[in-house]
Design a protein around this motif. Sequence first.
Motif, short mmCIF file in Angstrom:
data_model
loop_
_atom_site.label_atom_id
_atom_site.label_comp_id
_atom_site.label_asym_id
_atom_site.label_seq_id
_atom_site.Cartn_x
_atom_site.Cartn_y
_atom_site.Cartn_z
N GLU A 18 -28.88 -49.15 28.47
CA GLU A 18 -27.67 -49.28 27.66
C GLU A 18 -26.44 -48.64 28.31
N SER A 19 -26.53 -48.30 29.57
CA SER A 19 -25.41 -47.61 30.23
C SER A 19 -24.19 -48.52 30.30
N GLN A 20 -23.03 -47.91 30.30
CA GLN A 20 -21.78 -48.66 30.33
C GLN A 20 -21.59 -49.33 31.68
N ILE A 21 -20.94 -50.47 31.65
CA ILE A 21 -20.83 -51.26 32.87
C ILE A 21 -20.04 -50.54 33.95
N PHE A 22 -19.03 -49.73 33.57
CA PHE A 22 -18.26 -49.05 34.60
C PHE A 22 -19.13 -48.02 35.31
N ARG A 23 -20.12 -47.44 34.61
CA ARG A 23 -21.04 -46.50 35.24
C ARG A 23 -22.02 -47.24 36.16
N GLN A 24 -22.50 -48.39 35.71
CA GLN A 24 -23.36 -49.21 36.56
C GLN A 24 -22.64 -49.60 37.84
N ASN A 25 -21.39 -50.01 37.67
CA ASN A 25 -20.61 -50.45 38.81
C ASN A 25 -20.31 -49.29 39.77
N LYS A 26 -20.13 -48.08 39.24
CA LYS A 26 -19.91 -46.91 40.07
C LYS A 26 -21.11 -46.67 40.99
N ILE A 27 -22.30 -46.79 40.42
CA ILE A 27 -23.52 -46.61 41.22
C ILE A 27 -23.61 -47.67 42.30
N TRP A 28 -23.36 -48.91 41.91
CA TRP A 28 -23.37 -50.02 42.86
C TRP A 28 -22.37 -49.78 43.99
N ALA A 29 -21.18 -49.37 43.63
CA ALA A 29 -20.13 -49.16 44.63
C ALA A 29 -20.48 -48.02 45.58
N ARG A 30 -21.15 -47.00 45.08
CA ARG A 30 -21.45 -45.82 45.89
C ARG A 30 -22.61 -46.05 46.86
N HIS A 31 -23.51 -46.97 46.51
CA HIS A 31 -24.75 -47.11 47.27
C HIS A 31 -24.93 -48.50 47.89
N THR A 32 -23.84 -49.21 48.06
CA THR A 32 -23.89 -50.51 48.72
C THR A 32 -22.65 -50.67 49.57
N TYR A 253 -27.28 -57.15 31.29
CA TYR A 253 -27.68 -56.48 30.07
C TYR A 253 -27.00 -55.12 30.01
N PRO A 254 -26.40 -54.76 28.88
CA PRO A 254 -26.35 -55.49 27.61
C PRO A 254 -25.06 -56.29 27.43
N HIS A 255 -24.33 -56.52 28.50
CA HIS A 255 -22.99 -57.09 28.39
C HIS A 255 -22.96 -58.62 28.44
N GLY A 256 -24.10 -59.25 28.71
CA GLY A 256 -24.15 -60.70 28.74
C GLY A 256 -25.35 -61.24 27.98
N HIS A 257 -26.53 -60.62 28.20
CA HIS A 257 -27.76 -61.01 27.52
C HIS A 257 -28.30 -59.83 26.73
N ARG A 258 -29.01 -60.14 25.64
CA ARG A 258 -29.67 -59.09 24.86
C ARG A 258 -31.17 -59.33 24.95
N TYR A 259 -31.79 -58.79 25.99
CA TYR A 259 -33.24 -58.91 26.15
C TYR A 259 -33.94 -58.06 25.09
N THR A 260 -35.08 -58.55 24.61
CA THR A 260 -35.87 -57.78 23.66
C THR A 260 -36.49 -56.58 24.38
N LEU A 261 -37.06 -55.66 23.60
CA LEU A 261 -37.71 -54.50 24.19
C LEU A 261 -38.85 -54.93 25.12
N ASP A 262 -39.63 -55.90 24.70
CA ASP A 262 -40.73 -56.38 25.54
C ASP A 262 -40.20 -57.02 26.82
N GLN A 263 -39.13 -57.77 26.71
CA GLN A 263 -38.54 -58.39 27.89
C GLN A 263 -37.98 -57.35 28.86
N ARG A 264 -37.33 -56.33 28.32
CA ARG A 264 -36.81 -55.25 29.17
C ARG A 264 -37.95 -54.53 29.89
N THR A 265 -39.04 -54.33 29.17
CA THR A 265 -40.21 -53.68 29.78
C THR A 265 -40.77 -54.53 30.91
N GLN A 266 -40.85 -55.82 30.71
CA GLN A 266 -41.33 -56.71 31.78
C GLN A 266 -40.42 -56.65 33.01
#
Length: 295
Positions: A18-32, A253-266
């Motif tokens: 459930e992390s915010q997209i700007f935090r996800q993007n920060k990680i992506w930017a730092r490690h790619t 996820y969660p900004h485009g699709h809402r996967y179920t708990l089981d789907q997220r686990t998979q």
Amino acid sequence: MLNSTNDKLIERGLEVAESQIFRQNKIWARHTDEKADVAASLMKTIRTLHKAAPREKELSALAIGSADEPQFRLLEAAFKKGLWLYDIDGTALAIVAERLQRQMIEGVSLVSGDYTVDLADPQTAMRTLSSKLGGRPFDLVTLHHCLYYSSAAIWPVLVEALYDRVLAPGGAMHFALMSARETREGTTTRLYHHFSRMFFGAQTNQDLLLLKDELKVHPVFRKADISSETHEVTFWVDDFEKYMAVVWMVMLYPHGHRYTLDQRTQIIEFVIENFWRPRRPLIQAQDYLTVFKSE
């Protein structure tokens, strides 16, 4: 022991989902190397614009959906006193606002809005330009990865509105998006399609190369110079939560699709076995599209 380790990783993967997209993007930017690759492609366009402009002219730029990304620094340097950052994410805009104040940077305007509403068609775009974007067309408009959050069906009208009403004569539009056509294992496109087909019976149609073909036969763009290129970038971080944060960004996820708990686990289990344990980096094939407007 293996199952116990997996359970702990799954728990960590679910927590970060459930992390915010700007935090996800920060990680992506730092490690790619992706942001450097975007900058390299963008710099070609900026160089062309500056070469063609009179020496005394101050160029302006509008960045849609990329307020807190590293290319802000490049745009701020190249478009002094004429940079507008437009974003729906108030958190990202707030980060930039704090930086502007702290570093005493002038000439940057921050605008909150939804481009699918404010730029939906040429008439609406003209009103938005007048009421929210300073009233003068821009020499550069960038859309870097923000098109994920709109239907590809609206892209031709959206781009027409920007080109016709928001972009100045002689200006350019620069797009970046994950390739929709990549099929190799280990790529972000393949990973996304694996689960979008499994869970939704569908795959992405958000294809910049298809948009290029559509624009080339569109009467509004008959005099435009339209080109594309595809590059490859790599992501790895030796931290499972950070790795999964980027996976959730790729999975929309969660900004485009809402996967179920089981789907997220998979999804997490798949990443553990196919990426994390083999220490396999994510590869992203990235498409760029550039549209130059005739004088």
